[in-house]
Design a protein around this motif. Structure first.
Motif, PDB file in Angstrom:
ATOM      1  N   VAL A 151     -53.337  19.895  40.152  1.00 25.25           N
ATOM      2  CA  VAL A 151     -53.646  21.324  40.177  1.00 25.25           C
ATOM      3  C   VAL A 151     -54.608  21.633  39.040  1.00 25.25           C
ATOM      4  O   VAL A 151     -54.634  20.941  38.031  1.00 25.25           O
ATOM      5  CB  VAL A 151     -52.383  22.213  40.059  1.00 25.25           C
ATOM      6  CG1 VAL A 151     -51.483  22.041  41.260  1.00 25.25           C
ATOM      7  CG2 VAL A 151     -51.622  21.926  38.786  1.00 25.25           C
ATOM      8  N   ILE A 152     -55.414  22.663  39.247  1.00 25.16           N
ATOM      9  CA  ILE A 152     -56.329  23.135  38.213  1.00 25.16           C
ATOM     10  C   ILE A 152     -55.704  24.377  37.587  1.00 25.16           C
ATOM     11  O   ILE A 152     -55.322  25.308  38.296  1.00 25.16           O
ATOM     12  CB  ILE A 152     -57.710  23.463  38.803  1.00 25.16           C
ATOM     13  CG1 ILE A 152     -58.339  22.202  39.414  1.00 25.16           C
ATOM     14  CG2 ILE A 152     -58.626  24.053  37.733  1.00 25.16           C
ATOM     15  CD1 ILE A 152     -59.652  22.461  40.141  1.00 25.16           C
ATOM     16  N   HIS A 153     -55.612  24.390  36.262  1.00 24.23           N
ATOM     17  CA  HIS A 153     -55.060  25.546  35.560  1.00 24.23           C
ATOM     18  C   HIS A 153     -56.152  26.529  35.145  1.00 24.23           C
ATOM     19  O   HIS A 153     -55.921  27.732  35.111  1.00 24.23           O
ATOM     20  CB  HIS A 153     -54.254  25.117  34.335  1.00 24.23           C
ATOM     21  CG  HIS A 153     -52.975  24.434  34.690  1.00 24.23           C
ATOM     22  ND1 HIS A 153     -51.937  25.059  35.327  1.00 24.23           N
ATOM     23  CD2 HIS A 153     -52.566  23.156  34.501  1.00 24.23           C
ATOM     24  CE1 HIS A 153     -50.944  24.209  35.514  1.00 24.23           C
ATOM     25  NE2 HIS A 153     -51.301  23.048  35.028  1.00 24.23           N
ATOM     26  N   SER A 154     -57.341  25.999  34.799  1.00 23.20           N
ATOM     27  CA  SER A 154     -58.436  26.889  34.418  1.00 23.20           C
ATOM     28  C   SER A 154     -59.768  26.187  34.621  1.00 23.20           C
ATOM     29  O   SER A 154     -59.839  24.960  34.614  1.00 23.20           O
ATOM     30  CB  SER A 154     -58.301  27.332  32.958  1.00 23.20           C
ATOM     31  OG  SER A 154     -58.507  26.241  32.086  1.00 23.20           O
ATOM     32  N   LEU A 155     -60.800  26.998  34.811  1.00 24.06           N
ATOM     33  CA  LEU A 155     -62.169  26.512  34.958  1.00 24.06           C
ATOM     34  C   LEU A 155     -63.046  27.226  33.946  1.00 24.06           C
ATOM     35  O   LEU A 155     -62.938  28.445  33.776  1.00 24.06           O
ATOM     36  CB  LEU A 155     -62.725  26.846  36.342  1.00 24.06           C
ATOM     37  CG  LEU A 155     -62.292  26.036  37.528  1.00 24.06           C
ATOM     38  CD1 LEU A 155     -62.916  26.601  38.794  1.00 24.06           C
ATOM     39  CD2 LEU A 155     -62.677  24.590  37.357  1.00 24.06           C
ATOM     40  N   LYS A 156     -63.931  26.475  33.312  1.00 24.55           N
ATOM     41  CA  LYS A 156     -64.910  27.076  32.409  1.00 24.55           C
ATOM     42  C   LYS A 156     -66.278  26.561  32.837  1.00 24.55           C
ATOM     43  O   LYS A 156     -66.626  25.413  32.541  1.00 24.55           O
ATOM     44  CB  LYS A 156     -64.615  26.695  30.958  1.00 24.55           C
ATOM     45  CG  LYS A 156     -65.561  27.319  29.975  1.00 24.55           C
ATOM     46  CD  LYS A 156     -65.227  26.933  28.553  1.00 24.55           C
ATOM     47  CE  LYS A 156     -66.250  27.544  27.615  1.00 24.55           C
ATOM     48  NZ  LYS A 156     -66.062  27.059  26.243  1.00 24.55           N
TER      49      LYS A 156
END
Length: 112
Positions: free
Chosen positions: A89-94
């Protein structure tokens, strides 16, 4: 297991609502260019894999990037399991700027 990775985001979509049986759903999916498993010499290149990124409101945080797809981003990710199967899973994208994006993709950035 948590980790950080530079990824190429090729698309995003959200879903929110209620099914006929009354069960609610609320999610954002991110499509990421991912290397195919070449270990058995039956595949090569890349495909897009789907990863979860929280609830539907996460999509709104990236809506301003609609004209920038695909884009490179730093992703905080985690591999989780229920004891039988695992998923990432991805928690955050920057998102990274165009200069860094070109460098990460192995191309030269030519200002336009």
């Amino acid at each position: 297991m948590k980790f950080t990775s530079t990824i190429k985001v090729t698309g995003m979509k959200f879903s929110k609502g209620t099914m006929d049986n009354g069960q609610a759903f609320d999610s954002t999916k991110v499509f990421v260019e991912t290397e195919l498993d070449a270990s058995k010499d039956t595949a090569m290149g890349t495909a897009c894999a789907e990863y979860g990124l929280g609830k539907a409101d996460e999509y709104q945080k990236y809506k301003h990037l609609a004209g920038a797809f695909p884009f490179m981003a730093i992703a905080e990710m985690e591999i989780v399991t229920n004891g039988k199967t695992q998923k990432t899973v991805i928690h955050s994208l920057k998102p990274v700027d165009a200069t860094r994006t070109a460098a990460a993709a192995g191309t030269k950035h030519v200002p336009g």
